[in-house]
Scaffold this motif. Structure first.
Motif: not given
Length: 294
Positions: A122-136
């Motif tokens: 939690a709080g790592g790069v994978v979670q952050a990039m998944a969020q960036a993916r959700d944001e387009g």
């Protein structure tokens, strides 16, 4: 010239199977970079691969992308493991590239266990990039790596997250390592099952630079110089329809690589490849101890 194409995993992109390794642009002037990009595009490449840490590569791509963004699948990388730092690096890449969205963001050289754990918690790069993916901001997430341990680590990564692509070294001397070959075969089987794109690097590597070499270096390793040997090395990778080949950062080799990829000569024999190993002194770049973190 017609380069072979294939579906890039499950992304929907029909990619040239030769991918432009835009690290080659990192130390170029803009004029030289523009000419190189034109050469790449004219050869039929529709997939560019760069990284935030490839010098000025992203900046050199920006003028061309401003006019032609829709014509290529655009990949970059982050070397950060913490989510906030990775998000900041991604946002900087978007600015440097001058684009609103990156097709593929890749976790750069995820090979060490401590890095892997940080990336996936939690709080790592994978979670952050998944969020960036959700944001387009990005469309897909991949993972890359160097060294003898990376195919096994990619298997571990794919068990943890639904990555769209993997990247690993592939050449005659690397694949002569029985353990490495076994890991690669397992990885490719899983990639085929899950429609994960399999990218390769270091196809035309001759070995590490000799100690004391003081000539010009356009890549961190010494590439092959013989045109026929380069052609055989390229065709050996592309003989496997599952594999994509990333070009070297030595832009002087681009035309030879493109010619080999577009040729109808077919796969070289194992005897021919082994003859090149002996004739040109090809040695493994990685031995499981050094240069794993590059």
């Amino acid at each position: 010239m017609t380069l072979p194409q294939a579906h890039f995993g499950s992304t929907g992109h029909v990619s040239s199977r030769v991918i432009f390794g835009a690290a080659a642009l990192g130390g170029m002037s803009q004029d030289r970079a523009d000419a190189t990009i034109q050469q790449v595009v004219q050869a039929g490449v529709n997939h560019f691969d760069t990284a935030a840490r490839y010098g000025d590569s992203e900046l050199r791509l920006a003028p061309w992308l401003a006019l032609h963004r829709s014509e290529v699948f655009l990949a970059t990388k982050t070397g950060e493991r913490a989510g906030d730092a990775a998000r900041a690096e991604l946002e900087l890449s978007l600015v440097r590239l001058g684009v609103d969205q990156i097709d593929l963001i890749q976790l750069h050289n995820l090979v060490e266990q401590d890095d892997w754990e940080q990336a996936h918690r939690a709080g790592g790069v994978v979670q952050a990039m998944a969020q960036a993916r959700d944001e387009g901001l990005v469309r897909f997430i991949g993972v890359t790596g160097h060294g003898t341990r990376i195919p096994a680590m990619h298997l571990k990564s794919l068990a943890e997250f639904d990555y769209a692509s993997v990247l690993f070294p592939h050449n005659t001397t690397m694949m002569a390592n029985a353990d490495y070959r076994s890991d690669v075969e397992q990885l490719l089987a899983l990639c085929a099952e899950r429609q994960v794109a399999a990218q390769t690097i270091k196809a035309i590597a001759r070995g590490r630079w000799p100690e004391g070499f003081d000539g010009k270096r356009f890549s961190w390793y010494e590439p092959l110089e013989d045109i026929d040997a380069i052609g055989r090395a390229v065709r050996a990778v592309l003989a496997d329809p599952q594999l994509f080949l990333n070009t070297t950062s030595d832009a002087r080799k681009l035309s030879t690589i493109f010619d080999a990829a577009a040729s109808d000569l077919g796969a070289p024999t194992e005897e021919e490849l082994l003859a090149d190993v002996h004739a040109f002194g090809i040695t493994p770049l990685f031995d499981g101890r050094e240069l794993e973190r590059i």
